[in-house]
Design a protein around this motif. Structure first.
Motif, short mmCIF file in Angstrom:
data_model
loop_
_atom_site.label_atom_id
_atom_site.label_comp_id
_atom_site.label_asym_id
_atom_site.label_seq_id
_atom_site.Cartn_x
_atom_site.Cartn_y
_atom_site.Cartn_z
N LEU A 119 1.91 12.09 -9.60
CA LEU A 119 1.13 13.34 -9.50
C LEU A 119 2.07 14.54 -9.40
O LEU A 119 1.77 15.61 -9.93
CB LEU A 119 0.18 13.28 -8.30
CG LEU A 119 -1.00 12.31 -8.45
CD1 LEU A 119 -1.78 12.17 -7.15
CD2 LEU A 119 -1.95 12.78 -9.55
N LEU A 127 2.17 6.71 -6.74
CA LEU A 127 1.10 7.62 -7.18
C LEU A 127 1.48 9.07 -6.89
O LEU A 127 1.27 9.97 -7.73
CB LEU A 127 -0.22 7.26 -6.47
CG LEU A 127 -1.43 8.13 -6.77
CD1 LEU A 127 -1.83 8.06 -8.25
CD2 LEU A 127 -2.64 7.71 -5.92
N THR A 128 2.06 9.30 -5.71
CA THR A 128 2.46 10.67 -5.34
C THR A 128 3.51 11.20 -6.32
O THR A 128 3.44 12.36 -6.76
CB THR A 128 3.04 10.68 -3.91
OG1 THR A 128 2.12 10.04 -3.05
CG2 THR A 128 3.28 12.09 -3.42
N THR A 158 2.63 1.75 -3.37
CA THR A 158 1.71 2.31 -4.38
C THR A 158 1.44 3.78 -4.09
O THR A 158 1.37 4.60 -5.02
CB THR A 158 0.37 1.53 -4.38
OG1 THR A 158 0.65 0.15 -4.31
CG2 THR A 158 -0.45 1.83 -5.60
N THR A 159 1.32 4.13 -2.79
CA THR A 159 1.10 5.53 -2.42
C THR A 159 2.26 6.39 -2.91
O THR A 159 2.06 7.46 -3.51
CB THR A 159 0.98 5.67 -0.88
OG1 THR A 159 -0.08 4.85 -0.42
CG2 THR A 159 0.70 7.11 -0.46
N SER A 182 0.84 -1.20 0.00
CA SER A 182 0.00 0.00 0.00
C SER A 182 0.88 1.26 0.00
O SER A 182 0.63 2.21 -0.75
CB SER A 182 -0.92 -0.02 1.22
OG SER A 182 -1.37 1.26 1.53
N TRP A 183 1.92 1.24 0.82
CA TRP A 183 2.79 2.43 0.89
C TRP A 183 3.63 2.59 -0.38
O TRP A 183 3.91 3.71 -0.81
CB TRP A 183 3.67 2.39 2.14
CG TRP A 183 2.92 2.94 3.32
CD1 TRP A 183 2.37 2.24 4.36
CD2 TRP A 183 2.56 4.31 3.53
NE1 TRP A 183 1.72 3.08 5.20
CE2 TRP A 183 1.82 4.36 4.74
CE3 TRP A 183 2.80 5.50 2.84
CZ2 TRP A 183 1.31 5.56 5.25
CZ3 TRP A 183 2.29 6.69 3.35
CH2 TRP A 183 1.57 6.70 4.53
N TYR A 230 4.77 18.69 -0.50
CA TYR A 230 3.82 17.65 -0.08
C TYR A 230 4.36 16.27 -0.42
O TYR A 230 4.30 15.35 0.41
CB TYR A 230 2.45 17.87 -0.75
CG TYR A 230 1.55 16.67 -0.63
CD1 TYR A 230 0.97 16.34 0.59
CD2 TYR A 230 1.31 15.83 -1.72
CE1 TYR A 230 0.16 15.21 0.72
CE2 TYR A 230 0.51 14.71 -1.60
CZ TYR A 230 -0.06 14.40 -0.38
OH TYR A 230 -0.85 13.28 -0.26
N ARG A 242 3.21 15.38 -12.78
CA ARG A 242 2.14 16.05 -13.54
C ARG A 242 1.90 17.47 -13.04
O ARG A 242 1.11 18.21 -13.60
CB ARG A 242 0.83 15.26 -13.37
CG ARG A 242 0.53 14.31 -14.50
CD ARG A 242 -0.62 13.38 -14.20
NE ARG A 242 -1.78 14.03 -13.59
CZ ARG A 242 -2.79 13.36 -13.04
NH1 ARG A 242 -2.78 12.05 -13.01
NH2 ARG A 242 -3.81 14.00 -12.51
N GLY A 243 2.52 17.80 -11.92
CA GLY A 243 2.32 19.12 -11.31
C GLY A 243 1.04 19.22 -10.49
O GLY A 243 0.59 20.30 -10.12
N ALA A 244 0.46 18.04 -10.16
CA ALA A 244 -0.81 18.03 -9.41
C ALA A 244 -0.59 18.23 -7.91
O ALA A 244 -1.52 18.63 -7.21
CB ALA A 244 -1.55 16.73 -9.67
N VAL A 245 0.60 17.88 -7.43
CA VAL A 245 0.89 18.12 -6.01
C VAL A 245 2.25 18.83 -5.89
O VAL A 245 3.14 18.60 -6.71
CB VAL A 245 0.91 16.81 -5.17
CG1 VAL A 245 -0.44 16.16 -5.11
CG2 VAL A 245 1.96 15.84 -5.67
N PRO A 246 2.40 19.69 -4.90
CA PRO A 246 3.69 20.38 -4.76
C PRO A 246 4.79 19.46 -4.22
O PRO A 246 4.49 18.45 -3.57
CB PRO A 246 3.39 21.49 -3.75
CG PRO A 246 2.14 21.09 -3.06
CD PRO A 246 1.40 20.16 -3.94
#
Lengths: 404, 83
Positions: B49, B45-46, B41-42, B38-39, B59, B52-56
């Motif tokens: 993202l 995914l992070t 994959t987290t 789970s971690w 973060y 893609r510029g979806a999260v700074p």
């Protein structure tokens, strides 16, 4: 026209005020672990809280009593001590969870650990209560809380399968991890049926001088406001099922949750998640701190009211000051806010009969309600959900503690 | 009568807790494996993202730190379980 405005404001309060640390965390964890399977728990909790909020408002409008006031008068101070202690303890833990939620939103935005934000958050909550009036606290927080509608937008963007959502409107047995499933179910019900919601609502009705002409408004606000609020919680669960469950991600920490909106909505999703978490938890912290003070002050017959100056209601102000201080201190210790939140919600479910049964007795008492007493359907629905949640909590809480 | 029923319920509760407490080593390993996956994959995914510029960046660093800590905890628990 003014009644329509009251309904509109009540709806905003219901929608904007429904989502907080508890309902958000439980819905996300449930969606991540069990997909859509626990939608029924949100539905059940929402139905129950709609009935309870309506009852709290009706009691205030008809009898001109707040809930604690009526309870003390009807059952005596000895009995009243039981719900007083239960609701105060549970509400305190929920208050700490909300302070933790705001602190975590600030951590996500700045990178500075959440516990260092706790004193500033507690101070901000206290300052707002000390300096402003009830209307601003309630309506301002709820208006800003409308930002949580973003979860519904995200659910549409993720193309949530509606047939699957509908298929889980009724309870079903878990396919795996039974203990965790039932623990999550009671936590969701506990988050939806937080006593602070109907205690706070009842006090608000007294502060706004409601009378019997407000019974229709009360019914509309309770039914529609809580219904829409529950809809947002379902959207959160659906987003979690689509983003986390499909990838096998389980939620162990708050830091994972912003991905819920960042995945479908990009950078704006991340920003709006942080805003939603911060605003929703801040609004809830204000309401819970006030509710703890209402409960104690009304129960002991002290002068109370958010519109009264602190020096004119010194003991009332002292209660929320102490509650906020202790809540802030608990988060400052570095306790995991997600675990604290989930555990508080399960404890809330466990304590439901203590808070709900005395209310039902009052709501069926002709001395207080006259011809506006409860219909049997309301009694049966609330009693069924409360007892079910309590019994499942008695078994699920120890199982979850030992199992994890 | 009432106390006998209470006693019965208590025994049932203790038995249930006991059953949950006695989860097999395989189950514990399975659960720890799930947590690690789970971690992982987290974290993946992070990172996607963030690209893609979806999260700074700030973060994503928080999530990656949390993932590293949680996976280390899972590793230690796994060692303890296997011992």
């Amino acid at each position: 026209m003014s009644k329509l405005l009251e309904i509109a404001l009540g709806l905003v309060t219901g929608i904007g005020g429904f989502l907080e640390a508890g309902s958000l965390a439980t819905a996300v964890q449930a969606g991540a672990a069990f997909g859509f399977q626990l939608v029924w728990a949100i539905v059940l909790g929402t139905i129950c809280i709609a009935f309870l909020v309506e009852m709290g408002g009706r009691l205030a409008a008809v009898s001109k009593h707040t809930l604690p006031d009526a309870m003390r008068e009807r059952f005596g101070i000895r009995f009243f001590t039981i719900p007083l202690v239960a609701v105060t303890l549970v509400s305190f833990l929920v208050l700490a969870s909300e302070i933790g939620g705001v602190s975590l939103a600030l951590q996500l935005a700045t990178g500075i650990r959440f516990q260092w934000w706790a004193p500033a958050v507690a101070l901000a909550v206290w300052l707002l209560l000390w300096a402003h009036n009830f209307g601003l606290v309630e309506k301002g927080a709820s208006l800003l809380g409308l930002v949580t509608v973003v979860f519904v937008v995200a659910a549409f963007k993720l193309h949530v399968p509606l047939p699957e959502l509908k298929a889980n409107l009724f309870p079903s047995l878990p396919q795996h991890d039974a203990a965790q499933y039932w623990f999550m179910a009671v936590s969701i019900i506990g988050a939806s049926v937080s006593p602070y919601l109907f205690y706070f609502y009842s006090a608000g009705a007294i502060e706004d001088h409601w009378d019997e002409s407000y019974l229709g408004v009360n019914r509309a606000i309770a039914g529609l406001g809580m219904g829409f609020g529950g809809g947002i919680a379902v959207a959160v669960l659906a987003c979690a099922a689509m983003v986390f469950h499909s990838r096998g991600i389980q939620i162990d920490r708050y830091e994972q949750i912003p991905l819920l909106l960042a995945e479908p909505l990009g950078r704006w999703g991340f920003i709006l998640f942080v805003a939603s978490l911060g605003i929703a938890c801040f609004g809830a912290a204000l309401e819970i701190a006030l509710q703890i003070a209402y409960l104690v002050a009304q129960g002991f017959g002290w002068k109370w009211g958010e519109n009264v100056r602190p020096r004119e209601a010194a003991r009332f102000s002292l209660v929320y000051t102490i509650a906020i201080l202790l809540g802030g201190l608990l988060i400052l210790t570095g306790i995991d806010p997600l675990r604290l939140t989930i555990f508080s919600m399960a404890l809330t479910a466990l304590s439901l009969p203590v808070t709900v049964v005395p209310l039902l007795v009052l709501m069926n008492d002709p001395l207080y309600l006259g011809d506006n007493r409860n219909h049997w359907i309301a009694n049966a629905a609330v009693l069924f959900v409360s007892l079910l949640a309590c019994i499942v909590a008695i078994v699920a809480i120890p199982l979850q503690i030992v199992g994890s | 009568m009432g106390s006998a029923r209470t006693k019965g319920l208590l025994i049932l509760l203790i038995a249930l807790i006991g059953l949950a407490g006695c989860s097999s080593t395989e189950q514990k390993i399975e659960r720890l494996n799930q947590a690690v996956q789970s971690w992982q994959t987290t974290a993946r995914l992070t990172e996607q993202l963030r690209e893609r510029g979806a999260v700074p960046q700030r973060y994503s660093r928080q999530v990656l730190d949390a993932a590293a800590r949680e996976m280390e905890t899972a590793r230690q628990r796994l060692q303890k379980t296997l011992r």
